[in-house]
Enzyme design. Structure first.
Site, PDB file in Angstrom:
ATOM      1  N   CYS A 128      -3.675  -0.894  -2.473  1.00  0.00           N
ATOM      2  CA  CYS A 128      -3.901   0.515  -2.816  1.00  0.00           C
ATOM      3  C   CYS A 128      -4.685   0.626  -4.131  1.00  0.00           C
ATOM      4  O   CYS A 128      -4.230   0.135  -5.172  1.00  0.00           O
ATOM      5  CB  CYS A 128      -2.535   1.177  -2.966  1.00  0.00           C
ATOM      6  SG  CYS A 128      -2.602   2.894  -3.448  1.00  0.00           S
ATOM      7  N   GLU A 143      -6.209  10.263   8.059  1.00  0.00           N
ATOM      8  CA  GLU A 143      -4.870   9.990   8.616  1.00  0.00           C
ATOM      9  C   GLU A 143      -4.548  10.921   9.765  1.00  0.00           C
ATOM     10  O   GLU A 143      -3.839  10.560  10.693  1.00  0.00           O
ATOM     11  CB  GLU A 143      -3.812  10.086   7.520  1.00  0.00           C
ATOM     12  CG  GLU A 143      -3.995   9.007   6.488  1.00  0.00           C
ATOM     13  CD  GLU A 143      -2.711   8.366   6.016  1.00  0.00           C
ATOM     14  OE1 GLU A 143      -1.638   8.921   6.235  1.00  0.00           O
ATOM     15  OE2 GLU A 143      -2.819   7.283   5.409  1.00  0.00           O
ATOM     16  N   ASP A 162       0.841  -1.203   0.000  1.00  0.00           N
ATOM     17  CA  ASP A 162       0.000   0.000   0.000  1.00  0.00           C
ATOM     18  C   ASP A 162       0.875   1.250   0.000  1.00  0.00           C
ATOM     19  O   ASP A 162       2.051   1.192   0.366  1.00  0.00           O
ATOM     20  CB  ASP A 162      -0.938   0.016   1.217  1.00  0.00           C
ATOM     21  CG  ASP A 162      -1.929   1.174   1.121  1.00  0.00           C
ATOM     22  OD1 ASP A 162      -2.613   1.276   0.088  1.00  0.00           O
ATOM     23  OD2 ASP A 162      -2.000   2.005   2.046  1.00  0.00           O
ATOM     24  N   SER A 163       0.271   2.353  -0.383  1.00  0.00           N
ATOM     25  CA  SER A 163       0.995   3.630  -0.370  1.00  0.00           C
ATOM     26  C   SER A 163       1.272   4.085   1.060  1.00  0.00           C
ATOM     27  O   SER A 163       2.094   4.970   1.267  1.00  0.00           O
ATOM     28  CB  SER A 163       0.156   4.684  -1.093  1.00  0.00           C
ATOM     29  OG  SER A 163      -1.112   4.779  -0.474  1.00  0.00           O
ATOM     30  N   HIS A 174      -8.986   3.904   2.454  1.00  0.00           N
ATOM     31  CA  HIS A 174      -9.402   4.574   3.700  1.00  0.00           C
ATOM     32  C   HIS A 174     -10.917   4.650   3.868  1.00  0.00           C
ATOM     33  O   HIS A 174     -11.395   4.815   4.985  1.00  0.00           O
ATOM     34  CB  HIS A 174      -8.859   5.999   3.724  1.00  0.00           C
ATOM     35  CG  HIS A 174      -7.374   6.080   3.866  1.00  0.00           C
ATOM     36  ND1 HIS A 174      -6.512   5.493   2.973  1.00  0.00           N
ATOM     37  CD2 HIS A 174      -6.596   6.684   4.806  1.00  0.00           C
ATOM     38  CE1 HIS A 174      -5.265   5.736   3.343  1.00  0.00           C
ATOM     39  NE2 HIS A 174      -5.293   6.464   4.448  1.00  0.00           N
ATOM     40  N   CYS A 220     -11.201   3.324  -2.370  1.00  0.00           N
ATOM     41  CA  CYS A 220      -9.981   3.818  -1.723  1.00  0.00           C
ATOM     42  C   CYS A 220      -9.839   3.071  -0.399  1.00  0.00           C
ATOM     43  O   CYS A 220     -10.841   2.822   0.283  1.00  0.00           O
ATOM     44  CB  CYS A 220     -10.093   5.322  -1.481  1.00  0.00           C
ATOM     45  SG  CYS A 220      -8.767   5.983  -0.455  1.00  0.00           S
TER      46      CYS A 220
HETATM   47  N1  DGL Z   1      -4.139   3.864  -0.705  1.00  0.00           N
HETATM   48  C1  DGL Z   1      -4.732   4.891  -1.528  1.00  0.00           C
HETATM   49  C2  DGL Z   1      -5.918   4.298  -2.312  1.00  0.00           C
HETATM   50  O1  DGL Z   1      -6.484   3.282  -1.955  1.00  0.00           O
HETATM   51  C3  DGL Z   1      -5.205   6.070  -0.714  1.00  0.00           C
HETATM   52  C4  DGL Z   1      -4.072   6.854  -0.114  1.00  0.00           C
HETATM   53  C5  DGL Z   1      -3.184   7.518  -1.148  1.00  0.00           C
HETATM   54  O2  DGL Z   1      -3.663   8.418  -1.883  1.00  0.00           O
HETATM   55  O3  DGL Z   1      -2.034   7.137  -1.212  1.00  0.00           O
HETATM   56  O4  DGL Z   1      -6.302   4.864  -3.310  1.00  0.00           O
END
Ligand code: DGL
Length: 270
Positions: free
Chosen positions: A70, A162, A7-8, A196, A194
């Site tokens: 992600c 976050e 993940d990012s 989150h 997404c």
């Molecule tokens: N993990 C990213 C997503 O699911 C969200 C956070 C980011 O923008 O890095 O799109």
């Protein structure tokens, strides 16, 4: 044997938690690119380079199969990685396909031609990079016809979550839902595209109303991974160690992750 979850940053922990619950015996290695988060506002080449780098690190940790938790990486980088970069003996899978299979009521790997499905008007909520990639619409078009998709790019929501600012996150979600409804007054399904947004699922559902079916990824991805490993058990790689790796400051990320998952999580430097 280990499966990698990329993940990012922290958001992929929602997917990690669901996979761990569904497959408690499979060691998982989580990689959070916290030094470069968020991906949602980056351009596609940048997302591609960062995602390849993180995935390579997971291959190095003994993972033959890596899940891109992600959405932004799945949308902006996955197809290019699969076409030009992933070694023959490795697999990289994303989060859109399980979601679209659920939305279109298809079984895993059903590659029959696109057909009419139950849903007709779908609202997609995602980061700016995911929305501009149009990857969701492309994957959907392979499987369904006659589905109208309206995408809403949800600036600010990831940052608010976050930072733990629930009031701001809720206000932003409600305003993004209003904006979507001005373009598509009566969606019959909504996709939380997404990592989150599952944390705000109740707010999305409340703002959208009870007639809209909300699709949230974590459990769909876990189910689809279990199904995949049933068919391809050899793809559980040679690694044995569970780990949480980060490109950020391990202490800071561990604290944030512990708050995010509401249990102790210890990250180490990637
Ligand atoms: N993990 C990213 C997503 O699911 C969200 C956070 C980011 O923008 O890095 O799109």
């Amino acid at each position: 044997m280990a499966v990698g979850i990329f993940d990012s940053g922290l958001g992929g922990l929602t997917v990690f938690r669901a996979v761990e619950k569904r497959l408690p015996d499979v060691p998982l290695v989580y990689f959070g690119d916290n030094a470069h988060t968020p991906y949602g506002v980056r351009d596609a080449d940048d997302i591609y380079d960062l995602t390849c780098k993180g995935t390579e690190r997971l291959f190095g940790a003994g993972c033959d199969l890596v899940i891109l938790a992600c959405n932004t990486a799945s949308a902006a980088a996955l197809r290019r990685m699969q076409e030009a970069w992933v070694p023959r003996d490795k697999r990289v899978l994303g989060v859109f396909v399980p979601l679209i299979e659920a939305l279109t009521e298809r079984r895993w790997g059903d590659n029959s031609p696109p057909r009419e499905v139950g849903v007709k008007h779908v609202a997609l909520f995602a980061t700016p990079a995911t929305v501009s990639s149009r990857a969701f619409q492309r994957e959907l078009a392979f499987r369904a016809i006659g589905v109208d998709v309206e995408a809403q790019s949800c600036g600010g929501v990831v940052d608010a979550i976050e930072e733990g600012d629930e009031i701001l996150a809720e206000a932003l979600v409600r305003s993004h839902v209003d904006a979507l409804k001005r373009k598509m007054p009566e969606p019959d399904a909504a996709v939380l595209g997404c990592t989150h947004y599952p944390l705000m699922e109740d707010v999305f559902q409340d703002a959208l109303g009870p007639d809209v079916t909300v699709f949230s990824q974590a459990s769909l991805v876990a189910e689809s991974l279990a199904d995949y490993l049933d068919r391809r058990p050899e793809m559980v790689g040679p690694g044995q160690e569970r780990a949480f790796l980060t490109t950020g400051d391990p202490r800071k990320v561990s604290d944030q992750a512990t708050r995010f998952l509401r249990r102790k999580v210890a990250f180490e430097a990637a």
